[in-house]
Design an enzyme around this catalytic site. Sequence first.
Site, short mmCIF file in Angstrom:
data_model
loop_
_atom_site.label_atom_id
_atom_site.label_comp_id
_atom_site.label_asym_id
_atom_site.label_seq_id
_atom_site.Cartn_x
_atom_site.Cartn_y
_atom_site.Cartn_z
N HIS A 96 0.85 -1.26 0.12
CA HIS A 96 -0.10 0.15 0.16
C HIS A 96 0.95 1.17 -0.08
O HIS A 96 0.56 2.27 -0.73
CB HIS A 96 -0.91 -0.08 1.30
CG HIS A 96 -1.68 1.28 1.44
ND1 HIS A 96 -3.00 1.38 0.84
CD2 HIS A 96 -1.65 2.27 1.95
CE1 HIS A 96 -3.44 2.61 1.37
NE2 HIS A 96 -2.52 3.22 1.96
N GLU A 97 1.88 1.30 0.89
CA GLU A 97 2.64 2.40 0.89
C GLU A 97 3.61 2.72 -0.06
O GLU A 97 3.78 3.82 -0.79
CB GLU A 97 3.48 2.32 2.44
CG GLU A 97 2.68 2.50 3.55
CD GLU A 97 2.02 3.89 3.53
OE1 GLU A 97 2.39 4.98 3.22
OE2 GLU A 97 0.80 3.73 4.07
N HIS A 100 1.66 4.33 -3.10
CA HIS A 100 1.59 5.71 -3.12
C HIS A 100 2.70 6.31 -3.70
O HIS A 100 2.82 7.13 -4.58
CB HIS A 100 1.63 6.09 -1.57
CG HIS A 100 0.24 6.22 -0.70
ND1 HIS A 100 -0.71 6.72 -1.50
CD2 HIS A 100 0.15 5.70 0.49
CE1 HIS A 100 -1.96 6.55 -0.49
NE2 HIS A 100 -1.28 5.91 0.78
N GLU A 158 -5.92 6.52 -1.48
CA GLU A 158 -6.06 5.56 -0.60
C GLU A 158 -6.49 4.32 -1.17
O GLU A 158 -5.67 3.45 -1.15
CB GLU A 158 -6.55 5.72 0.74
CG GLU A 158 -6.01 6.99 1.68
CD GLU A 158 -4.57 6.46 2.04
OE1 GLU A 158 -4.25 5.15 2.04
OE2 GLU A 158 -3.88 7.26 2.05
#
Length: 225
Positions: A96-97, A100, A158
């Site tokens: 997820h990070e 980004h 997100e």
Amino acid sequence: MSFQQYNDVKSESKVVTNTADGESVVRVGKRIAAAVETYLHDNGHGEILNGFEWEFNLIQDDQVNAWCMPGGKVAFYTGILPVCQNDEGIAVVMGHEVAHAIASHARERMSQGMVANGLLGGVQAAMGQNPTLTESIFMQAVGMGSQVGMLKFSRDQELEADQLGLIFMAMAGYDPRVAPEFWQRMEAKSNGEAPPEFLSTHPGPDRRIDELNSQMPEALKYYKN
């Protein structure tokens, strides 16, 4: 700016090395990074990786948080590890990070934050006008600070990071079906009170889990391969 800030964080924090947890963060990070590189090259977007210098560190801190700066500089806080539970949980957060950074979300948020604060002419000019404010906007953009004022924009990002992160962790050999379970544990962590920092501007847990489950068939194709 990303690399300088990352070095500052390391010098001002207790970086956890030579422990099982520290090794897990590095191990999972390397596998996710390799999956990201394969994914981007396979889809004709290898140029996105220009300037990336992957680095993964675990920091001793009770924050339930993690972030990835532009250029692939990742930090996990020990406070999020109990929610992760294992390598697969770490992979949920790591994917997820990293997503980004791959999707240039911090760059988008940095630009929006600069405009909102009247800093025009690019980062170089902004540093000359007001270096303290510019650095503050940067830290908010990468998820290191309070992200007030861009909630809807952030929630859209997100959900995009969730989708990409699910593919990245699956390609790295981690079962994507653990992702909804991770977010359920994260919601339980809030215990009906203000959510942990990691959730401060994130979509509601029910919506997030529904979205993840809807994307699961596609992610499982990568996992099974």
